[in-house]
Design an enzyme around this catalytic site. Structure first.
Site, PDB file in Angstrom:
ATOM      1  N   GLU A 132     -24.948  45.760  22.852  1.00  0.00           N
ATOM      2  CA  GLU A 132     -26.221  46.443  22.637  1.00  0.00           C
ATOM      3  C   GLU A 132     -26.484  46.429  21.134  1.00  0.00           C
ATOM      4  O   GLU A 132     -25.749  47.051  20.363  1.00  0.00           O
ATOM      5  CB  GLU A 132     -26.157  47.876  23.157  1.00  0.00           C
ATOM      6  CG  GLU A 132     -27.467  48.639  23.005  1.00  0.00           C
ATOM      7  CD  GLU A 132     -27.366  50.012  23.640  1.00  0.00           C
ATOM      8  OE1 GLU A 132     -27.042  50.073  24.856  1.00  0.00           O
ATOM      9  OE2 GLU A 132     -27.578  51.011  22.938  1.00  0.00           O
TER      10      GLU A 132
ATOM     11  N   ARG B 282     -31.868  48.915  14.096  1.00  0.00           N
ATOM     12  CA  ARG B 282     -32.048  49.630  12.839  1.00  0.00           C
ATOM     13  C   ARG B 282     -31.612  48.782  11.641  1.00  0.00           C
ATOM     14  O   ARG B 282     -31.331  49.303  10.566  1.00  0.00           O
ATOM     15  CB  ARG B 282     -31.340  50.974  12.853  1.00  0.00           C
ATOM     16  CG  ARG B 282     -29.843  50.973  13.122  1.00  0.00           C
ATOM     17  CD  ARG B 282     -29.328  52.406  13.032  1.00  0.00           C
ATOM     18  NE  ARG B 282     -27.891  52.517  13.077  1.00  0.00           N
ATOM     19  CZ  ARG B 282     -27.191  52.844  14.141  1.00  0.00           C
ATOM     20  NH1 ARG B 282     -27.821  53.071  15.282  1.00  0.00           N
ATOM     21  NH2 ARG B 282     -25.880  52.953  14.099  1.00  0.00           N
TER      22      ARG B 282
ATOM     23  N   THR C 201     -31.295  51.777  20.097  1.00  0.00           N
ATOM     24  CA  THR C 201     -31.991  52.526  19.047  1.00  0.00           C
ATOM     25  C   THR C 201     -33.451  52.080  18.945  1.00  0.00           C
ATOM     26  O   THR C 201     -34.013  51.959  17.859  1.00  0.00           O
ATOM     27  CB  THR C 201     -31.284  52.374  17.681  1.00  0.00           C
ATOM     28  OG1 THR C 201     -29.865  52.324  17.845  1.00  0.00           O
ATOM     29  CG2 THR C 201     -31.608  53.570  16.780  1.00  0.00           C
TER      30      THR C 201
ATOM     31  N   LYS D  31     -28.760  57.492  28.679  1.00  0.00           N
ATOM     32  CA  LYS D  31     -27.736  57.433  27.645  1.00  0.00           C
ATOM     33  C   LYS D  31     -27.559  58.854  27.111  1.00  0.00           C
ATOM     34  O   LYS D  31     -28.509  59.467  26.613  1.00  0.00           O
ATOM     35  CB  LYS D  31     -28.149  56.499  26.505  1.00  0.00           C
ATOM     36  CG  LYS D  31     -27.182  56.552  25.325  1.00  0.00           C
ATOM     37  CD  LYS D  31     -27.574  55.621  24.215  1.00  0.00           C
ATOM     38  CE  LYS D  31     -27.174  54.205  24.539  1.00  0.00           C
ATOM     39  NZ  LYS D  31     -27.290  53.312  23.373  1.00  0.00           N
TER      40      LYS D  31
END
Length: 213
Positions: A40, A44, A67, A127
Protein backbone atom coordinates in the site's frame (compact mmCIF):
# COMPACT_ATOMS: atom_id res chain seq x y z
CA UNK A 1 -10.41 -13.62 -6.15
CA UNK A 2 -11.50 -10.10 -5.15
CA UNK A 3 -9.20 -7.47 -3.69
CA UNK A 4 -10.81 -7.92 -0.30
CA UNK A 5 -10.33 -11.69 -0.54
CA UNK A 6 -6.65 -10.96 -1.17
CA UNK A 7 -6.52 -8.93 2.04
CA UNK A 8 -7.81 -11.93 3.93
CA UNK A 9 -5.40 -14.23 2.10
CA UNK A 10 -2.23 -12.17 2.65
CA UNK A 11 -3.29 -11.05 6.15
CA UNK A 12 -0.57 -8.38 6.28
CA UNK A 13 -0.05 -5.39 4.01
CA UNK A 14 3.15 -3.32 3.98
CA UNK A 15 2.39 0.42 4.13
CA UNK A 16 5.16 2.07 2.15
CA UNK A 17 6.53 5.61 2.25
CA UNK A 18 9.21 5.59 -0.45
CA UNK A 19 10.95 8.85 -1.30
CA UNK A 20 12.96 7.46 -4.21
CA UNK A 21 10.60 6.32 -6.97
CA UNK A 22 13.54 4.92 -8.92
CA UNK A 23 13.82 2.22 -6.23
CA UNK A 24 10.25 0.99 -6.68
CA UNK A 25 11.33 -2.05 -8.68
CA UNK A 26 13.79 -3.11 -6.00
CA UNK A 27 11.12 -2.65 -3.36
CA UNK A 28 8.73 -4.87 -5.30
CA UNK A 29 11.39 -7.55 -5.76
CA UNK A 30 12.13 -7.56 -2.01
CA UNK A 31 8.47 -7.92 -1.05
CA UNK A 32 7.82 -10.69 -3.58
CA UNK A 33 10.99 -12.55 -2.57
CA UNK A 34 9.93 -12.21 1.06
CA UNK A 35 6.69 -13.97 0.24
CA UNK A 36 4.34 -11.00 0.33
CA UNK A 37 3.38 -9.66 -3.10
CA UNK A 38 1.45 -6.68 -1.75
CA UNK A 39 2.04 -3.02 -0.95
CA UNK A 40 0.00 0.00 0.00
CA UNK A 41 1.79 3.11 -1.26
CA UNK A 42 1.17 6.15 0.93
CA UNK A 43 0.16 9.16 -1.16
CA UNK A 44 2.20 11.60 0.87
CA UNK A 45 5.32 11.72 -1.29
CA UNK A 46 5.70 13.34 -4.69
CA UNK A 47 6.64 10.07 -6.34
CA UNK A 48 3.70 8.01 -5.03
CA UNK A 49 1.89 7.86 -8.35
CA UNK A 50 5.00 6.67 -10.18
CA UNK A 51 5.65 4.02 -7.54
CA UNK A 52 2.12 2.67 -7.81
CA UNK A 53 2.46 2.48 -11.59
CA UNK A 54 5.78 0.62 -11.39
CA UNK A 55 4.39 -1.97 -9.00
CA UNK A 56 1.07 -2.32 -10.81
CA UNK A 57 2.75 -2.83 -14.17
CA UNK A 58 4.40 -5.99 -12.85
CA UNK A 59 1.05 -7.73 -12.71
CA UNK A 60 2.01 -9.99 -9.80
CA UNK A 61 1.20 -7.81 -6.78
CA UNK A 62 -1.74 -6.40 -4.85
CA UNK A 63 -1.09 -2.66 -5.10
CA UNK A 64 -3.09 -0.11 -3.18
CA UNK A 65 -2.96 3.62 -2.63
CA UNK A 66 -2.99 4.71 0.99
CA UNK A 67 -3.30 8.01 2.85
CA UNK A 68 -5.65 9.19 0.10
CA UNK A 69 -7.27 12.42 1.28
CA UNK A 70 -9.29 13.75 -1.64
CA UNK A 71 -10.99 12.82 -4.91
CA UNK A 72 -8.15 14.15 -7.04
CA UNK A 73 -5.76 11.70 -5.41
CA UNK A 74 -8.24 8.91 -6.10
CA UNK A 75 -8.07 9.78 -9.80
CA UNK A 76 -4.27 9.79 -9.76
CA UNK A 77 -4.10 6.48 -7.91
CA UNK A 78 -6.57 4.68 -10.14
CA UNK A 79 -4.94 6.04 -13.29
CA UNK A 80 -1.61 4.68 -12.03
CA UNK A 81 -3.10 1.22 -11.52
CA UNK A 82 -4.04 1.07 -7.85
CA UNK A 83 -6.37 -1.84 -7.13
CA UNK A 84 -7.86 -0.25 -4.02
CA UNK A 85 -7.82 3.06 -2.15
CA UNK A 86 -7.43 3.48 1.60
CA UNK A 87 -7.84 6.59 3.73
CA UNK A 88 -6.78 7.40 7.31
CA UNK A 89 -10.31 8.69 7.96
CA UNK A 90 -13.80 8.56 6.53
CA UNK A 91 -14.00 10.98 3.60
CA UNK A 92 -17.29 11.10 1.73
CA UNK A 93 -15.74 12.66 -1.41
CA UNK A 94 -13.08 9.94 -1.52
CA UNK A 95 -15.63 7.17 -1.09
CA UNK A 96 -17.98 8.67 -3.65
CA UNK A 97 -15.22 9.01 -6.23
CA UNK A 98 -14.11 5.42 -5.64
CA UNK A 99 -17.71 4.34 -6.18
CA UNK A 100 -17.92 6.29 -9.44
CA UNK A 101 -14.74 4.62 -10.68
CA UNK A 102 -15.65 1.17 -9.40
CA UNK A 103 -12.53 0.90 -7.24
CA UNK A 104 -12.67 -0.80 -3.81
CA UNK A 105 -12.31 1.68 -0.96
CA UNK A 106 -11.23 1.14 2.63
CA UNK A 107 -12.29 4.07 4.82
CA UNK A 108 -10.45 4.87 8.01
CA UNK A 109 -12.04 4.68 11.45
CA UNK A 110 -10.91 5.45 14.98
CA UNK A 111 -14.18 5.64 16.93
CA UNK A 112 -17.51 3.89 17.23
CA UNK A 113 -19.10 6.81 15.40
CA UNK A 114 -16.69 6.31 12.49
CA UNK A 115 -17.52 2.61 12.32
CA UNK A 116 -21.25 3.31 12.46
CA UNK A 117 -20.95 5.90 9.68
CA UNK A 118 -19.02 3.42 7.55
CA UNK A 119 -21.74 0.81 8.05
CA UNK A 120 -24.41 3.35 7.14
CA UNK A 121 -22.54 3.99 3.89
CA UNK A 122 -22.44 0.29 3.08
CA UNK A 123 -18.87 -0.55 4.10
CA UNK A 124 -18.09 -3.58 6.25
CA UNK A 125 -14.30 -3.22 6.22
CA UNK A 126 -12.42 -0.27 7.74
CA UNK A 127 -8.81 0.59 8.37
CA UNK A 128 -8.57 1.08 12.13
CA UNK A 129 -6.17 3.99 12.46
CA UNK A 130 -4.22 4.73 14.56
CA UNK A 131 -4.66 1.33 16.16
CA UNK A 132 -2.07 1.84 18.89
CA UNK A 133 -3.70 5.08 20.05
CA UNK A 134 -7.07 3.42 20.62
CA UNK A 135 -5.61 0.70 22.80
CA UNK A 136 -4.08 -1.79 20.40
CA UNK A 137 -5.45 -5.32 20.57
CA UNK A 138 -7.60 -4.54 23.60
CA UNK A 139 -9.04 -1.50 21.86
CA UNK A 140 -9.95 -3.54 18.79
CA UNK A 141 -11.70 -6.12 20.95
CA UNK A 142 -13.80 -3.46 22.66
CA UNK A 143 -14.63 -1.60 19.46
CA UNK A 144 -15.57 -4.79 17.64
CA UNK A 145 -18.12 -5.95 20.23
CA UNK A 146 -21.04 -3.75 19.10
CA UNK A 147 -20.22 -4.22 15.41
CA UNK A 148 -20.17 -7.98 14.72
CA UNK A 149 -20.39 -7.52 10.93
CA UNK A 150 -17.44 -5.14 10.67
CA UNK A 151 -13.97 -6.34 9.69
CA UNK A 152 -10.97 -4.31 10.82
CA UNK A 153 -7.53 -3.70 9.35
CA UNK A 154 -5.49 -2.28 12.26
CA UNK A 155 -2.68 0.07 11.26
CA UNK A 156 -0.67 2.74 13.00
CA UNK A 157 1.78 1.60 15.65
CA UNK A 158 1.52 -2.03 14.54
CA UNK A 159 4.72 -4.07 14.55
CA UNK A 160 5.95 -7.63 14.32
CA UNK A 161 5.31 -8.18 18.02
CA UNK A 162 1.59 -7.53 17.52
CA UNK A 163 0.82 -9.61 14.43
CA UNK A 164 -0.21 -12.82 16.15
CA UNK A 165 -2.43 -11.10 18.71
CA UNK A 166 -4.24 -9.03 16.09
CA UNK A 167 -4.71 -11.90 13.66
CA UNK A 168 -6.04 -14.04 16.48
CA UNK A 169 -9.11 -11.79 16.63
CA UNK A 170 -12.10 -12.86 14.57
CA UNK A 171 -12.86 -9.23 13.76
CA UNK A 172 -9.45 -8.61 12.16
CA UNK A 173 -9.21 -9.19 8.42
CA UNK A 174 -5.54 -8.27 8.11
CA UNK A 175 -3.00 -5.87 9.59
CA UNK A 176 -1.10 -3.04 7.96
CA UNK A 177 2.18 -1.48 8.91
CA UNK A 178 5.52 -0.10 7.89
CA UNK A 179 7.75 -2.23 10.10
CA UNK A 180 8.57 -4.44 7.10
CA UNK A 181 9.58 -1.42 5.03
CA UNK A 182 11.21 0.95 7.55
CA UNK A 183 12.17 4.39 6.31
CA UNK A 184 15.82 4.03 7.25
CA UNK A 185 16.23 0.83 5.25
CA UNK A 186 14.45 2.34 2.25
CA UNK A 187 16.52 5.49 2.51
CA UNK A 188 19.82 3.65 2.35
CA UNK A 189 18.59 1.18 -0.26
CA UNK A 190 18.85 -1.87 1.99
CA UNK A 191 16.31 -4.08 0.29
CA UNK A 192 17.78 -7.22 1.81
CA UNK A 193 16.53 -5.94 5.16
CA UNK A 194 13.11 -5.34 3.61
CA UNK A 195 13.07 -8.87 2.20
CA UNK A 196 14.13 -10.40 5.53
CA UNK A 197 11.64 -8.37 7.57
CA UNK A 198 8.90 -9.32 5.13
CA UNK A 199 9.75 -13.01 5.29
CA UNK A 200 9.69 -12.85 9.10
CA UNK A 201 6.28 -11.15 9.05
CA UNK A 202 4.91 -13.80 6.69
CA UNK A 203 6.15 -16.57 8.99
CA UNK A 204 4.44 -14.94 11.96
CA UNK A 205 1.19 -14.52 10.07
CA UNK A 206 1.26 -18.10 8.84
CA UNK A 207 1.69 -19.34 12.42
CA UNK A 208 -1.79 -18.05 13.25
CA UNK A 209 -4.55 -20.39 12.01
CA UNK A 210 -7.05 -18.72 9.73
CA UNK A 211 -10.43 -18.44 11.39
CA UNK A 212 -13.81 -18.74 9.75
CA UNK A 213 -15.50 -15.38 9.39
Amino acid sequence: MSVLDLFANYRIVPIVVLHKPENAGKLADALVEGGLPAAEIAFRTQGAEQIVRTLADRGDMLVGAGTVLNADQVDLAVDAGAQYVASPGLSIPVLERCGELGIPAVPGAATATDVLNALDLGFNIVKLFPAAAIGGVSGVKLLAEPFPTMQFIPAGGVGAAHIKDYLGLRSVLSVGGSWMVPGQALGRGDFKEVRDRTAHAVRLANSVPKRAK
